[in-house]
Design an enzyme around this catalytic site. Structure first.
Site, PDB file in Angstrom:
ATOM      1  CB  SER A  62      -0.905  -0.035   1.429  1.00 49.86           C
ATOM      2  OG  SER A  62      -0.184  -0.304   2.227  1.00 49.86           O
ATOM      3  CG  HIS A  72      -1.256   4.118   3.927  1.00 51.55           C
ATOM      4  ND1 HIS A  72      -2.568   3.713   4.246  1.00 51.55           N
ATOM      5  CD2 HIS A  72      -0.421   3.011   3.600  1.00 51.55           C
ATOM      6  CE1 HIS A  72      -2.802   2.446   4.162  1.00 51.55           C
ATOM      7  NE2 HIS A  72      -1.417   1.895   3.770  1.00 51.55           N
TER       8      HIS A  72
END
Length: 198
Positions: A125, A176
């Site tokens: 991610s 992230h």
């Protein structure tokens, strides 16, 4: 742009970089989950601030390809299938691969500098948020590359992704955020000669 209507063979032919990374995701998950050497692969590849501090610099790259569970791998792979192909076509294979890897590396370096020394992390991610950063740049500065409907999809998914980042347990918030910033930083460079392909 984000709707996939290719068959399996056509997808592999048109998006070889996306396909290869997906195969790596799955293969490493199988190795970690079922083979005797799997635990060693995980131990050597997981993101570890302490080990990076002690010179194991490959750990800013290897976590991009490792996942903690089948669900984790499946969710990230699905996101990659959704958002990777359009950029592979738009940027070209080599630039797309470099952008993906550099976004993930930037995210993991950011994690190293901001997170505690005993922090461990893994998952693609970080790099996928780099792709979101590229799309966000398009929405704001390169409207010639993305139409309004797809721009709305990007913003909606990004908002959901950021909400999940802060409200779900066991998420590397640092990766992230830094992945997104890495994608935004790379976007003006990699999109300089890009043209809409769909």
């Amino acid at each position: 742009m984000f709707i996939r209507n290719e068959n399996f063979r056509s997808f592999i032919h048109h998006y070889p970089i996306v396909t290869t990374i997906l195969v790596i995701h799955f293969a490493l998950w199988v190795i970690i989950s079922f083979l005797p050497s799997g635990e060693q692969v995980l131990v050597l590849g997981v993101g570890s601030n302490y080990d990076v501090h002690n010179g194991e610099y490959w750990r800013v790259l290897t976590p991009i390809f490792l996942h903690s569970s089948f669900g984790h791998m499946l969710f990230n792979s699905f996101s990659f299938i959704l958002f990777g192909p359009a950029l592979e076509k738009m940027l070209g294979k080599f630039t797309f691969l470099c952008t993906y890897l550099l976004s993930g590396i930037f995210a993991n370096i950011g994690t190293y500098f901001v997170a505690p020394i005993n922090y461990y992390h893994l998952g693609s991610s970080s790099a996928i948020f780099g792709l979101f950063g590229i799309y966000l740049y398009m929405v704001i500065y390169r409207k010639d590359l993305i139409d309004r409907m797809n721009a709305q999809i990007v913003i909606s998914i990004l908002v959901i992704g950021l909400v999940m980042t802060f409200f779900r347990a066991n998420v590397n918030i640092y990766a992230h955020i830094f992945g997104l910033l890495g994608g935004l930083a790379l976007a003006p460079i990699v999109l300089r000669n890009a043209k809409r392909f769909y």
